[in-house]
Design a protein around this motif. Structure first.
Motif, PDB file in Angstrom:
ATOM      1  N   SER A  14       0.842  -1.205   0.000  1.00  0.00           N
ATOM      2  CA  SER A  14       0.000   0.000   0.000  1.00  0.00           C
ATOM      3  C   SER A  14       0.870   1.244   0.000  1.00  0.00           C
ATOM      4  N   GLY A  15       0.308   2.322  -0.530  1.00  0.00           N
ATOM      5  CA  GLY A  15       1.080   3.553  -0.665  1.00  0.00           C
ATOM      6  C   GLY A  15       1.676   4.038   0.630  1.00  0.00           C
ATOM      7  N   ASN A  16       0.851   4.081   1.681  1.00  0.00           N
ATOM      8  CA  ASN A  16       1.309   4.577   2.972  1.00  0.00           C
ATOM      9  C   ASN A  16       1.680   3.473   3.945  1.00  0.00           C
ATOM     10  N   ARG A  17       1.781   2.255   3.423  1.00  0.00           N
ATOM     11  CA  ARG A  17       2.163   1.091   4.233  1.00  0.00           C
ATOM     12  C   ARG A  17       1.239   0.904   5.447  1.00  0.00           C
ATOM     13  N   ASN A  18      -0.054   1.129   5.231  1.00  0.00           N
ATOM     14  CA  ASN A  18      -0.987   1.061   6.355  1.00  0.00           C
ATOM     15  C   ASN A  18      -2.207   0.184   6.090  1.00  0.00           C
ATOM     16  N   ILE A  19      -2.222  -0.531   4.970  1.00  0.00           N
ATOM     17  CA  ILE A  19      -3.357  -1.388   4.655  1.00  0.00           C
ATOM     18  C   ILE A  19      -2.873  -2.506   3.736  1.00  0.00           C
ATOM     19  N   SER A  20      -3.436  -3.685   3.902  1.00  0.00           N
ATOM     20  CA  SER A  20      -3.062  -4.822   3.056  1.00  0.00           C
ATOM     21  C   SER A  20      -4.293  -5.362   2.343  1.00  0.00           C
ATOM     22  N   CYS A  21      -4.079  -6.304   1.462  1.00  0.00           N
ATOM     23  CA  CYS A  21      -5.209  -6.957   0.785  1.00  0.00           C
ATOM     24  C   CYS A  21      -6.150  -7.571   1.811  1.00  0.00           C
ATOM     25  N   GLU A 126      -8.491   2.796  -1.849  1.00  0.00           N
ATOM     26  CA  GLU A 126      -8.345   1.425  -1.384  1.00  0.00           C
ATOM     27  C   GLU A 126      -6.966   1.209  -0.767  1.00  0.00           C
ATOM     28  N   MET A 127      -5.896   1.313  -1.575  1.00  0.00           N
ATOM     29  CA  MET A 127      -4.568   1.044  -1.031  1.00  0.00           C
ATOM     30  C   MET A 127      -3.509   2.080  -1.401  1.00  0.00           C
ATOM     31  N   ALA A 128      -3.719   2.857  -2.453  1.00  0.00           N
ATOM     32  CA  ALA A 128      -2.659   3.754  -2.928  1.00  0.00           C
ATOM     33  C   ALA A 128      -2.491   4.997  -2.062  1.00  0.00           C
ATOM     34  N   GLY A 129      -3.597   5.557  -1.580  1.00  0.00           N
ATOM     35  CA  GLY A 129      -3.515   6.810  -0.849  1.00  0.00           C
ATOM     36  C   GLY A 129      -3.738   8.001  -1.755  1.00  0.00           C
ATOM     37  N   ASN A 130      -3.664   9.182  -1.195  1.00  0.00           N
ATOM     38  CA  ASN A 130      -3.952  10.401  -1.931  1.00  0.00           C
ATOM     39  C   ASN A 130      -2.692  10.992  -2.571  1.00  0.00           C
ATOM     40  N   PRO A 131      -2.851  11.655  -3.713  1.00  0.00           N
ATOM     41  CA  PRO A 131      -1.696  12.305  -4.346  1.00  0.00           C
ATOM     42  C   PRO A 131      -0.973  13.218  -3.355  1.00  0.00           C
ATOM     43  N   LYS A 132       0.343  13.262  -3.453  1.00  0.00           N
ATOM     44  CA  LYS A 132       1.247  14.041  -2.604  1.00  0.00           C
ATOM     45  C   LYS A 132       1.526  13.362  -1.253  1.00  0.00           C
ATOM     46  N   GLU A 133       0.798  12.263  -0.948  1.00  0.00           N
ATOM     47  CA  GLU A 133       1.050  11.562   0.314  1.00  0.00           C
ATOM     48  C   GLU A 133       2.231  10.608   0.206  1.00  0.00           C
ATOM     49  N   ASN A 134       2.391   9.986  -0.954  1.00  0.00           N
ATOM     50  CA  ASN A 134       3.453   8.989  -1.127  1.00  0.00           C
ATOM     51  C   ASN A 134       3.757   8.825  -2.599  1.00  0.00           C
ATOM     52  N   GLU A 135       4.846   8.146  -2.883  1.00  0.00           N
ATOM     53  CA  GLU A 135       5.297   8.016  -4.272  1.00  0.00           C
ATOM     54  C   GLU A 135       4.370   7.138  -5.103  1.00  0.00           C
ATOM     55  N   ILE A 136       3.652   6.218  -4.468  1.00  0.00           N
ATOM     56  CA  ILE A 136       2.731   5.358  -5.204  1.00  0.00           C
ATOM     57  C   ILE A 136       1.556   6.165  -5.720  1.00  0.00           C
ATOM     58  N   ALA A 137       0.909   6.903  -4.821  1.00  0.00           N
ATOM     59  CA  ALA A 137      -0.231   7.721  -5.214  1.00  0.00           C
ATOM     60  C   ALA A 137       0.165   8.755  -6.264  1.00  0.00           C
ATOM     61  N   GLY A 138       1.332   9.329  -6.098  1.00  0.00           N
ATOM     62  CA  GLY A 138       1.789  10.304  -7.088  1.00  0.00           C
ATOM     63  C   GLY A 138       1.995   9.691  -8.454  1.00  0.00           C
ATOM     64  N   ALA A 139       2.558   8.493  -8.484  1.00  0.00           N
ATOM     65  CA  ALA A 139       2.788   7.820  -9.758  1.00  0.00           C
ATOM     66  C   ALA A 139       1.472   7.451 -10.434  1.00  0.00           C
ATOM     67  N   VAL A 140       0.523   6.957  -9.654  1.00  0.00           N
ATOM     68  CA  VAL A 140      -0.791   6.591 -10.208  1.00  0.00           C
ATOM     69  C   VAL A 140      -1.458   7.814 -10.812  1.00  0.00           C
ATOM     70  N   HIS A 141      -1.245   8.962 -10.189  1.00  0.00           N
ATOM     71  CA  HIS A 141      -1.840  10.198 -10.693  1.00  0.00           C
ATOM     72  C   HIS A 141      -1.323  10.520 -12.092  1.00  0.00           C
ATOM     73  N   ASP A 142      -0.101  10.087 -12.392  1.00  0.00           N
ATOM     74  CA  ASP A 142       0.455  10.300 -13.733  1.00  0.00           C
ATOM     75  C   ASP A 142      -0.116   9.286 -14.728  1.00  0.00           C
ATOM     76  N   ARG A 143      -0.058   7.997 -14.382  1.00  0.00           N
ATOM     77  CA  ARG A 143      -0.635   6.949 -15.229  1.00  0.00           C
ATOM     78  C   ARG A 143      -0.727   5.677 -14.404  1.00  0.00           C
ATOM     79  N   ILE A 144      -1.729   4.879 -14.616  1.00  0.00           N
ATOM     80  CA  ILE A 144      -2.028   3.748 -13.744  1.00  0.00           C
ATOM     81  C   ILE A 144      -0.870   2.776 -13.593  1.00  0.00           C
ATOM     82  N   ASP A 145      -0.083   2.602 -14.641  1.00  0.00           N
ATOM     83  CA  ASP A 145       0.989   1.603 -14.579  1.00  0.00           C
ATOM     84  C   ASP A 145       2.276   2.136 -13.972  1.00  0.00           C
ATOM     85  N   ALA A 146       2.344   3.430 -13.688  1.00  0.00           N
ATOM     86  CA  ALA A 146       3.591   4.021 -13.206  1.00  0.00           C
ATOM     87  C   ALA A 146       3.943   3.570 -11.797  1.00  0.00           C
TER      88      ALA A 146
END
Length: 400
Positions: A14-21, A126-146
């Motif tokens: 997860s983006g913020n390392r706070n939730i799992s499947c 669900e698991m990524a988090g909000n943009p600017k919170e972590n690198e995962i959410a930021g990447a998804v904001h650019d394109r889903i596969d990033a």
């Protein structure tokens, strides 16, 4: 499967390392979370006791739909998954699937159960988090596969995971070769193994001719006969994999799209763009249905009796439905929109009028017998699991 088990319970994905499947698909809650609409990234706790978080970490939106159970997702009959069917086997993008990732879904994913495991990882609430919170959410904001390469690196640089992948995958000679494809396959293999269920009393009836209880047998005859339940709930999983509008009561934030920001959920139409698909949702499997309350694509009914009666008289049951039937943990800052869809009279009318099933009269005893039959679809070992919950995970993060 061992890698998949660990990853399934590991918040490292997860983006913020706070939730799992497992937070939303937990064996203690039949493979779901026991809530009508889930509390995803930012929440605290498990199941019906999960809270919405506090301060800057609090949730910004409820999950728009009920958390689906994972039973038998690896079955060969399954060609389409999710309530709206947004992932299906297809070669339209030359990667084996028609999915939200379109042509950007990584090639090499060979099963629909592996493919479906990837999308919660990159879903904001669900698991990524909000943009600017972590690198995962930021990447998804650019394109889903990033985000997937970033997640894969997170996993493979953990020595225990890296070594396990090298041992388990013939195409991996060193940890740095691990990609999201191997992670998806590991998760898919675990889900397929852990959530298989085919040892119910009904299976004994089919295979070994062991009689059902009298009530369950009466319910079986109604289910496959005058109740017309099997017209949609057919096949080995009791689902025809098709989509129907049931006029379930509407609530929650809706599943909005960029060009359709109205608080509503149009179901299959949101994926097919066909007007006739409006408010249609996939027929759920009934295997282990007694373990997977609440029921409906948004968890509108807390009991089997409620959802069965809704199928018999959608309009009448919708008229009698009350807010308290929805299992929605208190989230004061979101309560103003929990039922705001009801103020849109035209939208409510459209939903009421779209019903794909006919009213059927069954008396109270008939309904009880159907429920007894549905109980016979519960696997004898369903609640025991196979690999179960690990004691710890390689990331060192806490397990829910």
């Amino acid at each position: 499967m061992k890698i998949g088990q660990l990853l399934f319970y590991d918040k490292i994905l997860s983006g913020n390392r706070n939730i799992s499947c497992s937070t939303c698909h937990h064996p203690k809650h039949g493979g779901g979370d026991g809530l009508s609409l889930g509390i995803g990234e930012g929440g605290v706790g498990l199941g019906p006791k999960r809270s919405a978080g506090t301060g800057g970490n609090k949730i910004l939106k409820r999950i728009p739909r009920n958390s689906s159970a994972l039973w038998n997702l690896g079955h060969k009959s399954i060609k389409v998954v999710f309530h709206d069917g947004r992932l299906e086997i297809s070669d339209i993008y030359e990667n084996g699937f028609n999915s939200p990732a379109q042509e950007w879904l990584p090639k090499g994913i060979n099963t629909i159960i592996a493919a479906q495991a990837l999308f919660p990882l990159v879903a904001q609430f669900e698991m990524a988090g909000n943009p600017k919170e972590n690198e995962i959410a930021g990447a998804v904001h650019d394109r889903i596969d990033a985000a997937w390469p970033i997640l894969a690196k997170r996993v493979r640089i953990i020595p225990e995971y890296g070594e396990m992948f090298v041992k388990a995958f013939s195409n991996i000679d060193a940890p740095e070769q691990v990609t999201i494809v191997e992670i998806a396959k590991a998760l898919g293999d675990f889900i397929n193994f852990e959530w298989q269920s085919y040892d119910s009393p009904y299976d004994e009836f089919l295979i070994n001719e062991v009689n059902l209880s009298d009530g369950a047998e009466r319910g079986r005859r109604i289910f496959f006969g005058r109740g017309e339940c099997s017209s949609c709930h057919s096949g080995p999983l009791f689902s025809d994999q098709n989509f129907y509008a049931l006029s379930l009561p509407a609530f929650g934030p809706g599943r909005t799209r960029l060009f359709d920001p109205i608080v509503r959920d149009t179901g299959r139409m949101g994926e097919s763009d066909k007007l006739e698909d409006a408010y249609r949702f996939k027929t759920p499997s009934l295997r282990n249905v007694t373990l997977t309350a609440p029921y409906g694509h948004n968890g509108a009914y807390p009991s089997l009796e409620g959802i069965v009666r809704h199928h018999l008289d959608p309009s009448g049951m919708r008229a009698e439905w009350v807010h308290d039937l929805a299992n929605l943990p208190s989230v004061p800052w979101l309560e103003s929109i929990d039922f705001v869809v009801e103020s849109d009279k035209r939208e409510v009318l459209r939903q009421k009028q779209k019903v794909d099933i006919n009213n059927i009269y069954l008396n109270d005893d008939d309904v009880l017998d159907i429920i007894l039959f549905l109980e016979s679809l519960t696997g004898k070992t369903a609640e025991l699991g196979r690999l179960g919950i690990p004691d710890n995970v390689p990331s060192g993060l806490a397990i829910d």
